[in-house]
Design an enzyme around this catalytic site. Structure first.
Site, mmCIF file in Angstrom:
data_model
loop_
_atom_site.group_PDB
_atom_site.id
_atom_site.type_symbol
_atom_site.label_atom_id
_atom_site.label_comp_id
_atom_site.label_asym_id
_atom_site.label_seq_id
_atom_site.Cartn_x
_atom_site.Cartn_y
_atom_site.Cartn_z
ATOM 1 N N TYR A 162 -6.735 2.750 -2.490
ATOM 2 C CA TYR A 162 -5.529 3.519 -2.443
ATOM 3 C C TYR A 162 -4.164 2.809 -2.196
ATOM 4 O O TYR A 162 -3.320 3.002 -3.010
ATOM 5 C CB TYR A 162 -5.579 4.780 -1.537
ATOM 6 C CG TYR A 162 -4.550 5.890 -1.684
ATOM 7 C CD1 TYR A 162 -4.510 6.804 -2.415
ATOM 8 C CD2 TYR A 162 -3.576 5.992 -0.811
ATOM 9 C CE1 TYR A 162 -3.426 7.697 -2.710
ATOM 10 C CE2 TYR A 162 -2.686 6.809 -0.742
ATOM 11 C CZ TYR A 162 -2.516 7.715 -1.581
ATOM 12 O OH TYR A 162 -1.325 8.763 -1.685
ATOM 13 N N ALA A 163 -4.486 2.203 -1.162
ATOM 14 C CA ALA A 163 -3.201 1.099 -0.410
ATOM 15 C C ALA A 163 -2.901 0.239 -1.912
ATOM 16 O O ALA A 163 -1.671 0.046 -2.007
ATOM 17 C CB ALA A 163 -3.320 0.685 0.528
#
Length: 257
Positions: A162-163
């Site tokens: 996600y990051a």
């Protein structure tokens, strides 16, 4: 007096519109006068989004954002119905949390596909249409909003996929801003902290709640309705000289120069 933020005579695509931020953005944009094309895989959620909204201003499209053909077709259908395209909110997202050493290849790829590749497909399809309008003499311009996250700027334990995807969206934003600025097409990112949506239920739960709130100077979460004010501002002419920026809407959760 002309409203400070108005989306009258604008057509905007919002992905991930069946809940949370996407749903709130759809409702607020229509309230500000826009026509909205709401996209999501969840047909039932789209129907709920449409409740009490004027049918003349709303078009719903059910399908996956990781479908380049759907993006192109949706743009064509939006233009056929509303006469043009002036904005895009790349909001659709998923999470597949796992620590780095335990993350499966499919968990990495699913998140990258939806957030990063999917955003590119819709950015490209919407951008092509807005460029065509500008080259044909339309001076309205356009605005692209990438829904990123503090995770893309500071990392997120248990969410390297996600990051990484959210950081990639920032690069996509800056590149679009540089390529399309001469056509009055703006591109900006909105980086949220913790918004009260289904995606943040875990971090807002009993196990993490106190620690998370202690990191937020304002001491509370944001509601979706509060969060999307910045999105609608950036879509509007009130933000006509803002492009290539990453706007934090996070209660101070991440503060940087």
């Amino acid at each position: 007096m002309t409203p400070f933020v108005s989306l009258e005579n604008r057509t905007i695509i919002v992905t991930g519109a069946a809940q949370g931020i996407g749903q709130a953005a759809t409702r607020m944009a229509i309230g500000l006068g826009a026509n909205v094309v709401a996209v999501d895989m969840n047909e039932k959620g789209l129907a709920q989004t449409a409740v009490d909204l004027p049918a003349a201003q709303l078009m719903t499209v059910a399908g996956s954002v990781v479908d380049a053909a759907l993006a192109e077709r949706t743009v064509r259908e939006a233009v056929a119905r509303f006469g043009g395209l002036h904005g895009l909110v790349n909001n659709a997202g998923i999470t597949r949390p796992a620590m780095i050493e335990k993350m499966k290849a499919e968990e990495w790829q699913q998140v990258i596909d939806v957030h990063l590749t999917g955003s590119f497909y819709w950015l490209q399809a919407a951008g092509r249409q807005m460029l065509a309008q500008a080259r044909a003499g339309d001076t309205t311009g356009g605005s692209v909003i990438q829904i990123s996250s503090d995770a893309g700027r500071k990392g997120s334990v248990g969410q390297i996929n996600y990051a990484a995807a959210k950081a990639g969206m920032l690069g996509m934003t800056m590149t679009a801003a540089r390529e399309w600025g001469k056509y009055s097409i703006r591109a900006n990112s909105v980086c949220f902290g913790v918004v009260e949506t289904p995606m943040t239920e875990v971090v807002r739960g009993e196990k993490f709640r106190d620690n998370m709130l202690a990191q937020i100077p304002l001491g509370r979460w944001s509601s979706p309705e509060e969060a999307v004010r910045a999105v609608c501002f950036l879509l509007s002419d009130a933000a006509s000289y803002i492009t290539g920026q990453h706007i934090a809407v996070n209660g101070g959760f991440h503060i940087s120069l």
